[in-house]
Design a protein around this motif. Structure first.
Motif, PDB file in Angstrom:
ATOM      1  N   ARG A   1      -6.051  15.340   9.893  1.00  0.00           N
ATOM      2  CA  ARG A   1      -6.232  16.807   9.513  1.00  0.00           C
ATOM      3  C   ARG A   1      -5.107  17.402  10.312  1.00  0.00           C
ATOM      4  O   ARG A   1      -4.730  18.762  10.104  1.00  0.00           O
ATOM      5  N   HIS A   2      -4.587  17.042  11.501  1.00  0.00           N
ATOM      6  CA  HIS A   2      -3.761  17.708  12.248  1.00  0.00           C
ATOM      7  C   HIS A   2      -2.189  17.195  12.141  1.00  0.00           C
ATOM      8  O   HIS A   2      -1.481  17.556  12.983  1.00  0.00           O
ATOM      9  N   LEU A   3      -2.026  16.156  11.348  1.00  0.00           N
ATOM     10  CA  LEU A   3      -0.866  15.551  11.067  1.00  0.00           C
ATOM     11  C   LEU A   3      -0.036  16.462   9.887  1.00  0.00           C
ATOM     12  O   LEU A   3      -0.686  16.811   8.964  1.00  0.00           O
TER      13      LEU A   3
ATOM     14  N   ARG B   1       2.885  10.225   7.882  1.00  0.00           N
ATOM     15  CA  ARG B   1       2.065  10.032   9.239  1.00  0.00           C
ATOM     16  C   ARG B   1       0.683   9.557   8.735  1.00  0.00           C
ATOM     17  O   ARG B   1       0.086   9.074   9.485  1.00  0.00           O
ATOM     18  N   ARG B   2       0.156  10.480   7.892  1.00  0.00           N
ATOM     19  CA  ARG B   2      -1.221  10.393   7.352  1.00  0.00           C
ATOM     20  C   ARG B   2      -1.469   8.896   6.976  1.00  0.00           C
ATOM     21  O   ARG B   2      -2.474   8.093   7.200  1.00  0.00           O
ATOM     22  N   PHE B   3      -0.445   8.521   6.227  1.00  0.00           N
ATOM     23  CA  PHE B   3      -0.740   7.067   5.443  1.00  0.00           C
ATOM     24  C   PHE B   3      -0.787   6.007   6.786  1.00  0.00           C
ATOM     25  O   PHE B   3      -1.445   5.007   6.499  1.00  0.00           O
ATOM     26  N   GLU B   4       0.182   6.227   7.545  1.00  0.00           N
ATOM     27  CA  GLU B   4       0.387   5.064   8.642  1.00  0.00           C
ATOM     28  C   GLU B   4      -1.084   5.165   9.409  1.00  0.00           C
ATOM     29  O   GLU B   4      -1.304   4.131   9.796  1.00  0.00           O
TER      30      GLU B   4
ATOM     31  N   ALA C   1       0.954  -1.230  -0.026  1.00  0.00           N
ATOM     32  CA  ALA C   1      -0.064  -0.036   0.061  1.00  0.00           C
ATOM     33  C   ALA C   1       0.815   1.280   0.029  1.00  0.00           C
ATOM     34  O   ALA C   1       0.567   2.067  -0.540  1.00  0.00           O
ATOM     35  N   LEU C   2       2.076   1.170   0.822  1.00  0.00           N
ATOM     36  CA  LEU C   2       2.924   2.298   0.678  1.00  0.00           C
ATOM     37  C   LEU C   2       3.459   2.541  -0.586  1.00  0.00           C
ATOM     38  O   LEU C   2       3.710   3.754  -1.054  1.00  0.00           O
TER      39      LEU C   2
END
Length: 293
Positions: free
Chosen positions: A223-225, A230-233, A22-23
């Protein structure tokens, strides 16, 4: 015990393998998206294309204004909202198709029965105990607790515009599940363990609630990352949690495969509704602050 260990090890290896894939796909898609955006931007500067667009604007001003407003990526009401609406319509069609297959065709029933039988070797004491914990996370009590705690947190952080969308995901998904269950009244699989349920089988309320609620909580955090990684994780491990809850319903013989898939579809629909509500309220809040200043 050896078989239990191999099962858990295989499950962990599968999760990590899918994460790597996925990454890789996300990175590839992001790069292709940037290239496509740049190519579209270059094409928009071409004199021939600009002349055609200009002629269309003069001839069909309202239509061109509406089209450009729907396709602009710079505003949520533009391309993002257009893609969400298209996705929501697709999910509705998919849900209707699943209901039609369940009512009128035998192929889906045979597939459900075959998958349920295929999972028999994986129903060991260890896996049942582990997935019983996961299935509890998708129950109405757990989901309501998550929504209540998240509501208090976003209120304290002064992001109250998230609250209506958050509750809409929970309430909307559960009402849809409740009505559909009563209308179709599908019998559940034969219970093999102490865990049982009394409501009809189709669709899965645990799958729908998990997709809607945990997906929206991940959206709030995302929304705060700062970084895309980090959003992917966050998104990936939230998806793993939701998938494990859905899988637990099948392994524990509480639902068929189509029940879980339909639940995910319902949850995804209400998740999109929550997105739209939150973004629209956020826009109004920021607009109101701008006027006040």
């Amino acid at each position: 015990m050896l078989w239990d260990g191999l099962l858990l090890l295989g499950l962990l290896a599968g999760v990590l393998g899918v994460r790597w894939l996925a990454l890789w796909v996300a990175r590839l898609g992001w790069g292709l998206g940037i290239r496509l955006y740049e190519q579209v931007g270059q094409a928009a500067k071409d004199e021939r294309i600009r002349s055609v667009v200009s002629a269309a604007r003069s001839r069909f001003p309202r239509l061109m204004y509406w089209t450009e407003a729907r396709l602009t990526p710079r505003r949520f009401a533009g391309l993002p909202l257009t893609l969400i609406v298209i996705s929501a319509v697709y999910l509705l069609g998919l849900f209707a198709g699943l209901i039609e297959e369940l009512v009128e065709a035998d192929e889906l029933v045979r597939l459900d029965t075959a998958v349920n039988a295929m999972l028999a070797p994986f129903r060991t004491d260890t896996t049942v105990a582990a997935l019983a914990w996961f299935t509890g996370l998708g129950g109405s009590v757990a989901l309501t607790a998550v929504v209540v705690v998240t509501t208090a947190l976003v209120w304290g952080l002064r992001h109250a515009y998230m609250i209506p969308g958050l509750w809409a995901t929970l309430i909307g998904s559960q009402i849809t599940i409740y009505v559909t269950k009563r209308v179709l009244d599908r019998e559940r699989p034969e219970f093999l363990f102490d865990i049982a349920a009394t409501s009809p089988s189709f669709p899965s309320g645990h799958a729908a609630g998990a997709m809607a609620v945990y997906g929206f909580v991940a959206y709030i955090v995302a929304r705060h990352l700062v970084t895309a990684r980090r959003r992917f994780e966050l998104v990936y491990w939230t998806a793993v949690l939701v998938a494990m809850i859905g899988f637990s319903r099948m392994l524990l013989t509480l639902h068929y495969l189509s029940d879980v898939v339909a639940g995910f579809v319902v949850g995804a629909f209400w998740l999109l509704v929550g997105f739209v509500m939150a973004e629209q309220l956020r826009l109004r809040q920021h607009t109101g602050h701008g006027r006040a200043h």
